[in-house]
Each structure stands twice: as structure tokens, then as C-alpha cells.
Design a protein around this motif. Structure first.
Motif, PDB file in Angstrom:
ATOM      1  N   ILE A  74      25.288  35.233  28.711  1.00 27.54           N
ATOM      2  CA  ILE A  74      24.979  36.368  29.580  1.00 27.54           C
ATOM      3  C   ILE A  74      24.163  35.813  30.732  1.00 27.54           C
ATOM      4  N   THR A  75      24.677  35.981  31.953  1.00 32.33           N
ATOM      5  CA  THR A  75      24.109  35.268  33.094  1.00 32.33           C
ATOM      6  C   THR A  75      24.396  35.985  34.407  1.00 32.33           C
ATOM      7  N   ASP A  76      23.707  35.558  35.455  1.00 34.14           N
ATOM      8  CA  ASP A  76      24.019  36.032  36.800  1.00 34.14           C
ATOM      9  C   ASP A  76      24.879  35.014  37.556  1.00 34.14           C
ATOM     10  N   MET A  77      25.292  33.962  36.873  1.00 31.65           N
ATOM     11  CA  MET A  77      26.135  32.889  37.440  1.00 31.65           C
ATOM     12  C   MET A  77      25.434  32.137  38.562  1.00 31.65           C
ATOM     13  N   GLN A  78      24.132  32.195  38.606  1.00 28.20           N
ATOM     14  CA  GLN A  78      23.358  31.527  39.655  1.00 28.20           C
ATOM     15  C   GLN A  78      22.938  30.136  39.192  1.00 28.20           C
ATOM     16  N   PHE A  79      23.903  29.253  39.044  1.00 30.00           N
ATOM     17  CA  PHE A  79      23.633  27.871  38.667  1.00 30.00           C
ATOM     18  C   PHE A  79      24.726  26.997  39.249  1.00 30.00           C
ATOM     19  N   ARG A  80      24.430  25.700  39.326  1.00 25.01           N
ATOM     20  CA  ARG A  80      25.434  24.801  39.915  1.00 25.01           C
ATOM     21  C   ARG A  80      26.566  24.581  38.925  1.00 25.01           C
ATOM     22  N   ASN A  81      27.736  24.333  39.470  1.00 17.98           N
ATOM     23  CA  ASN A  81      28.917  24.111  38.651  1.00 17.98           C
ATOM     24  C   ASN A  81      28.754  22.853  37.815  1.00 17.98           C
ATOM     25  N   THR A  82      29.115  22.951  36.559  1.00 19.71           N
ATOM     26  CA  THR A  82      28.975  21.856  35.606  1.00 19.71           C
ATOM     27  C   THR A  82      30.287  21.697  34.856  1.00 19.71           C
ATOM     28  N   ARG A  83      30.714  20.474  34.672  1.00 18.48           N
ATOM     29  CA  ARG A  83      31.916  20.226  33.888  1.00 18.48           C
ATOM     30  C   ARG A  83      31.607  20.516  32.417  1.00 18.48           C
ATOM     31  N   LEU A  84      32.478  21.224  31.760  1.00 12.71           N
ATOM     32  CA  LEU A  84      32.320  21.568  30.349  1.00 12.71           C
ATOM     33  C   LEU A  84      33.333  20.773  29.538  1.00 12.71           C
ATOM     34  N   PHE A  93      29.421  36.210  30.730  1.00 15.52           N
ATOM     35  CA  PHE A  93      29.315  37.636  31.011  1.00 15.52           C
ATOM     36  C   PHE A  93      28.389  37.762  32.208  1.00 15.52           C
ATOM     37  N   SER A  94      28.980  38.020  33.363  1.00 17.28           N
ATOM     38  CA  SER A  94      28.253  37.953  34.632  1.00 17.28           C
ATOM     39  C   SER A  94      27.731  39.311  35.067  1.00 17.28           C
ATOM     40  N   SER A  95      26.463  39.309  35.485  1.00 17.77           N
ATOM     41  CA  SER A  95      25.839  40.533  35.982  1.00 17.77           C
ATOM     42  C   SER A  95      25.942  40.636  37.493  1.00 17.77           C
ATOM     43  N   ASP A  96      26.454  39.618  38.137  1.00 18.35           N
ATOM     44  CA  ASP A  96      26.398  39.520  39.594  1.00 18.35           C
ATOM     45  C   ASP A  96      27.777  39.158  40.131  1.00 18.35           C
ATOM     46  N   ASP A  97      28.156  39.773  41.231  1.00 17.76           N
ATOM     47  CA  ASP A  97      29.401  39.367  41.873  1.00 17.76           C
ATOM     48  C   ASP A  97      29.182  39.086  43.355  1.00 17.76           C
ATOM     49  N   SER A  98      28.001  38.534  43.684  1.00 22.01           N
ATOM     50  CA  SER A  98      27.719  38.161  45.070  1.00 22.01           C
ATOM     51  C   SER A  98      28.569  36.959  45.448  1.00 22.01           C
ATOM     52  N   GLY A  99      28.532  36.584  46.685  1.00 22.76           N
ATOM     53  CA  GLY A  99      29.328  35.466  47.173  1.00 22.76           C
ATOM     54  C   GLY A  99      29.084  34.191  46.396  1.00 22.76           C
ATOM     55  N   TYR A 100      27.813  33.874  46.143  1.00 18.60           N
ATOM     56  CA  TYR A 100      27.486  32.666  45.395  1.00 18.60           C
ATOM     57  C   TYR A 100      28.101  32.723  44.001  1.00 18.60           C
ATOM     58  N   SER A 101      27.975  33.844  43.354  1.00 17.66           N
ATOM     59  CA  SER A 101      28.511  33.996  42.009  1.00 17.66           C
ATOM     60  C   SER A 101      30.027  33.948  42.008  1.00 17.66           C
ATOM     61  N   GLN A 102      30.655  34.470  43.050  1.00 18.17           N
ATOM     62  CA  GLN A 102      32.118  34.434  43.132  1.00 18.17           C
ATOM     63  C   GLN A 102      32.640  33.012  43.112  1.00 18.17           C
ATOM     64  N   GLU A 103      31.934  32.101  43.778  1.00 19.20           N
ATOM     65  CA  GLU A 103      32.336  30.692  43.752  1.00 19.20           C
ATOM     66  C   GLU A 103      32.253  30.138  42.337  1.00 19.20           C
TER      67      GLU A 103
END
Length: 130
Positions: A74-84, A93-103
Motif C-alpha cells: 500500500i503506497t503512494d508510488m512516490q519512490f524511484r523505479n527499482t528492478r524486481l 495499491f496506489s493512493s495517488d495518480d499524480s504525474g510522478y506516480s503515473q510514471e
């Protein structure tokens, strides 16, 4: 997620709905590091808020390669992209759909992870009952 102190009530409401008869569940909070929380005994003292380092979660999951069938974040997706290592196991489960989060949403969907809107799972007022 460390930047999501306001979402803790959703985390708590979500985890309490998982039937332990069918699932083995471990709960963690993360910021710069990962910390296990005891949700069963209602001793949910979460004090790991701050920055968000999804790589710390990924490293923690990788330590136990076959232990976890799924990882729910559960997150706002406000973190740098990481290889999994096994992106198909991950559900954000994203709480945010701002431009940064969309990326970030696009990046993780392209990896094979699933990204869901947190609002699709909670109606207004549900988490306030926790």
C-alpha cells in the motif's frame, strides 16, 4: 510505505480481512529499511515513516526467495523505479495518480507487476471504523 502515514488505517483495515485459515501473512512497514509489525496481537506500533525505499523491500523479499507467493504494497508510488526479481509477485495499491506516480505505475505494470487503485477497494468511511 514511509511517506504514507495517512494510509496506515487502510493497511490495518486490509490486513484484518485476510482469512488466516487459508493464508500465512506477515506484515511489514518500510521507509529506508523494513520492519515487521505484529498485527495479530493489535500491537501495531508503526514508527517507520519517512522516506520510501522500495529497494529495501525488494531486497528483503529476495532474501527469502520462495517464502512469499505475493507481495502487497500500500503506497503512494512516490519512490524511484527499482528492478524486481519476480515482478509478477508484486501488487501495488496506489493512493495517488499524480504525474510522478503515473510514471511509476507504467514502469511497474510494464515489468509485469500489478498496480491497483486503493480507492477501488475502499468506500468512504470503511477504514475509519478500524
Amino acid at each position: 510505505s514511509g511517506s504514507c502515514e495517512n494510509l496506515f488505517k487502510y493497511f490495518y483495515a486490509s490486513i484484518r480481512t485476510i482469512p488466516l485459515k487459508y493464508f500465512s501473512v506477515e506484515a511489514f512497514t518500510f521507509s529506508d529499511g523494513v520492519k515487521q509489525v505484529d498485527y495479530i496481537n493489535n500491537t501495531l506500533k508503526v514508527d517507520n515513516f519517512g522516506g520510501t525505499n522500495i529497494e529495501a523491500v525488494s531486497d528483503s523479499v529476495d532474501k527469502y526467495k520462495n517464502k512469499y507467493d505475493y507481495v502487497f504494497v500500500i503506497t503512494d508510488m512516490q519512490f524511484r523505479n527499482t528492478r524486481l526479481s519476480k515482478p509478477e509477485k508484486w501488487h501495488f495499491f496506489s493512493s495517488d495518480d499524480s504525474g510522478y506516480s503515473q510514471e511509476a505505475i507504467k514502469y511497474y505494470n510494464n515489468l509485469g507487476s500489478s498496480v491497483h487503485k486503493l480507492s477501488d477497494f475502499f468506500t468512504k468511511g470503511v477504514a475509519e471504523t478500524v
